[in-house]
Motif scaffolding. Structure first.
Motif, PDB file in Angstrom:
ATOM      1  N   PHE A  47      16.172  49.797  22.242  1.00  0.00           N
ATOM      2  CA  PHE A  47      16.219  49.290  23.749  1.00  0.00           C
ATOM      3  C   PHE A  47      15.614  50.176  24.738  1.00  0.00           C
ATOM      4  O   PHE A  47      14.876  49.630  25.815  1.00  0.00           O
ATOM      5  CB  PHE A  47      17.988  49.149  23.838  1.00  0.00           C
ATOM      6  CG  PHE A  47      18.129  48.677  25.505  1.00  0.00           C
ATOM      7  CD1 PHE A  47      18.012  47.357  25.850  1.00  0.00           C
ATOM      8  CD2 PHE A  47      18.407  49.607  26.473  1.00  0.00           C
ATOM      9  CE1 PHE A  47      18.345  46.905  27.084  1.00  0.00           C
ATOM     10  CE2 PHE A  47      18.600  49.241  27.755  1.00  0.00           C
ATOM     11  CZ  PHE A  47      18.590  47.969  28.127  1.00  0.00           C
ATOM     12  N   THR A  48      16.054  51.478  24.815  1.00  0.00           N
ATOM     13  CA  THR A  48      15.422  52.488  25.810  1.00  0.00           C
ATOM     14  C   THR A  48      13.878  52.448  25.730  1.00  0.00           C
ATOM     15  O   THR A  48      12.954  52.604  26.429  1.00  0.00           O
ATOM     16  CB  THR A  48      15.814  53.935  25.414  1.00  0.00           C
ATOM     17  OG1 THR A  48      17.214  53.825  25.501  1.00  0.00           O
ATOM     18  CG2 THR A  48      15.483  54.759  26.554  1.00  0.00           C
ATOM     19  N   ARG A  49      13.282  52.390  24.379  1.00  0.00           N
ATOM     20  CA  ARG A  49      11.871  52.346  24.103  1.00  0.00           C
ATOM     21  C   ARG A  49      11.215  51.111  24.781  1.00  0.00           C
ATOM     22  O   ARG A  49      10.357  51.243  25.494  1.00  0.00           O
ATOM     23  CB  ARG A  49      11.669  52.512  22.477  1.00  0.00           C
ATOM     24  CG  ARG A  49      10.206  52.792  22.135  1.00  0.00           C
ATOM     25  CD  ARG A  49      10.199  53.037  20.641  1.00  0.00           C
ATOM     26  NE  ARG A  49      10.645  51.790  20.078  1.00  0.00           N
ATOM     27  CZ  ARG A  49      11.542  52.146  18.959  1.00  0.00           C
ATOM     28  NH1 ARG A  49      12.165  53.104  18.934  1.00  0.00           N
ATOM     29  NH2 ARG A  49      12.191  51.184  18.137  1.00  0.00           N
ATOM     30  N   ASN A  50      11.936  50.119  24.459  1.00  0.00           N
ATOM     31  CA  ASN A  50      11.349  48.854  25.369  1.00  0.00           C
ATOM     32  C   ASN A  50      11.533  48.557  26.893  1.00  0.00           C
ATOM     33  O   ASN A  50      10.556  48.380  27.480  1.00  0.00           O
ATOM     34  CB  ASN A  50      12.009  47.630  24.653  1.00  0.00           C
ATOM     35  CG  ASN A  50      11.860  47.305  23.147  1.00  0.00           C
ATOM     36  OD1 ASN A  50      10.423  47.565  22.765  1.00  0.00           O
ATOM     37  ND2 ASN A  50      12.665  46.719  22.435  1.00  0.00           N
ATOM     38  N   ALA A  51      12.559  49.199  27.240  1.00  0.00           N
ATOM     39  CA  ALA A  51      12.816  49.403  28.653  1.00  0.00           C
ATOM     40  C   ALA A  51      11.815  50.138  29.490  1.00  0.00           C
ATOM     41  O   ALA A  51      11.516  50.095  30.434  1.00  0.00           O
ATOM     42  CB  ALA A  51      14.115  49.888  29.012  1.00  0.00           C
ATOM     43  N   THR A  52      11.252  51.290  28.617  1.00  0.00           N
ATOM     44  CA  THR A  52      10.485  52.402  29.340  1.00  0.00           C
ATOM     45  C   THR A  52       9.091  52.154  29.226  1.00  0.00           C
ATOM     46  O   THR A  52       8.219  53.046  29.245  1.00  0.00           O
ATOM     47  CB  THR A  52      10.962  53.969  28.991  1.00  0.00           C
ATOM     48  OG1 THR A  52      10.825  54.006  27.552  1.00  0.00           O
ATOM     49  CG2 THR A  52      12.084  54.127  29.655  1.00  0.00           C
ATOM     50  N   ALA A  53       8.729  51.148  28.377  1.00  0.00           N
ATOM     51  CA  ALA A  53       7.375  50.601  27.798  1.00  0.00           C
ATOM     52  C   ALA A  53       6.404  50.717  29.063  1.00  0.00           C
ATOM     53  O   ALA A  53       6.516  50.237  30.042  1.00  0.00           O
ATOM     54  CB  ALA A  53       7.165  49.329  26.978  1.00  0.00           C
ATOM     55  N   THR A  61      11.299  63.841  30.333  1.00  0.00           N
ATOM     56  CA  THR A  61      11.373  62.666  29.615  1.00  0.00           C
ATOM     57  C   THR A  61      12.004  62.723  27.967  1.00  0.00           C
ATOM     58  O   THR A  61      11.512  63.460  27.294  1.00  0.00           O
ATOM     59  CB  THR A  61      10.000  61.994  29.491  1.00  0.00           C
ATOM     60  OG1 THR A  61       9.612  61.836  30.908  1.00  0.00           O
ATOM     61  CG2 THR A  61      10.157  60.790  28.702  1.00  0.00           C
ATOM     62  N   LYS A  62      13.258  62.096  27.853  1.00  0.00           N
ATOM     63  CA  LYS A  62      13.721  62.152  26.642  1.00  0.00           C
ATOM     64  C   LYS A  62      12.963  61.114  25.552  1.00  0.00           C
ATOM     65  O   LYS A  62      12.694  59.943  25.976  1.00  0.00           O
ATOM     66  CB  LYS A  62      15.101  61.656  26.645  1.00  0.00           C
ATOM     67  CG  LYS A  62      15.867  61.616  25.353  1.00  0.00           C
ATOM     68  CD  LYS A  62      17.431  60.986  25.274  1.00  0.00           C
ATOM     69  CE  LYS A  62      17.462  59.545  25.113  1.00  0.00           C
ATOM     70  NZ  LYS A  62      18.676  59.103  25.086  1.00  0.00           N
ATOM     71  N   VAL A  63      12.605  61.663  24.714  1.00  0.00           N
ATOM     72  CA  VAL A  63      11.392  61.158  23.569  1.00  0.00           C
ATOM     73  C   VAL A  63      12.212  60.551  22.510  1.00  0.00           C
ATOM     74  O   VAL A  63      11.561  59.703  21.717  1.00  0.00           O
ATOM     75  CB  VAL A  63      10.146  62.079  23.202  1.00  0.00           C
ATOM     76  CG1 VAL A  63       9.399  62.209  24.774  1.00  0.00           C
ATOM     77  CG2 VAL A  63      10.529  63.248  22.766  1.00  0.00           C
ATOM     78  N   ALA A  64      13.265  61.045  22.134  1.00  0.00           N
ATOM     79  CA  ALA A  64      14.038  60.667  20.894  1.00  0.00           C
ATOM     80  C   ALA A  64      15.512  61.052  20.868  1.00  0.00           C
ATOM     81  O   ALA A  64      15.974  61.809  21.739  1.00  0.00           O
ATOM     82  CB  ALA A  64      13.536  61.476  19.706  1.00  0.00           C
ATOM     83  N   SER A  65      16.275  60.397  20.032  1.00  0.00           N
ATOM     84  CA  SER A  65      17.582  60.641  19.683  1.00  0.00           C
ATOM     85  C   SER A  65      17.895  60.660  18.373  1.00  0.00           C
ATOM     86  O   SER A  65      17.420  59.677  17.724  1.00  0.00           O
ATOM     87  CB  SER A  65      18.564  59.700  20.289  1.00  0.00           C
ATOM     88  OG  SER A  65      18.586  59.839  21.796  1.00  0.00           O
ATOM     89  N   ILE A  66      17.926  61.893  17.609  1.00  0.00           N
ATOM     90  CA  ILE A  66      18.246  61.917  16.214  1.00  0.00           C
ATOM     91  C   ILE A  66      19.503  62.393  15.773  1.00  0.00           C
ATOM     92  O   ILE A  66      19.845  63.477  16.439  1.00  0.00           O
ATOM     93  CB  ILE A  66      17.120  62.981  15.705  1.00  0.00           C
ATOM     94  CG1 ILE A  66      15.646  62.516  16.494  1.00  0.00           C
ATOM     95  CG2 ILE A  66      17.173  63.141  14.321  1.00  0.00           C
ATOM     96  CD1 ILE A  66      14.628  63.845  16.161  1.00  0.00           C
TER      97      ILE A  66
END
Length: 107
Positions: A47-53, A61-66
């Protein structure tokens, strides 16, 4: 009541995190398995990846949640602690690890 998953028996379950610990006896050996639910994290990352495309990289900038267990098993925590940014970037840029990315782009 014993909860089973095939030959595995539920040993412990954490209702807060959803983590489950399973045990299986195999002759003289005892095997342990720990399952961590990650579906919500993968969904949130997508969701976040699509929202910030289309957004550019900025400061902080947060690039990942692992998941922490994965970060340890993949040596990401150690690499980060030792300043091995090349290893961390290579791991994050690997398409096999896309589910953990919350921001597109090449690091």
């Amino acid at each position: 009541m014993v909860i089973r998953d095939g030959d595995w028996k539920l040993f412990d379950y954490d209702f807060l995190t959803g983590r489950s610990v399973w045990v299986m006896e195999d002759g003289n050996k005892t095997h342990w398995r720990t399952d961590y639910p990650v579906e919500n994290l993968v969904r949130q990352n997508a969701f976040t990846r699509n929202a910030t495309a289309g957004n550019g990289f900025g400061e902080w900038t947060k690039v990942a949640s692992i998941p922490l267990n994965l970060a340890h098993s993949e040596s990401l925590v150690r690499a980060h602690s030792e300043g091995d940014d090349r290893y961390v970037k290579r791991w994050l840029n690997d398409g096999d690890n896309r589910a953990w990315r919350s921001f597109e782009g090449r690091l």
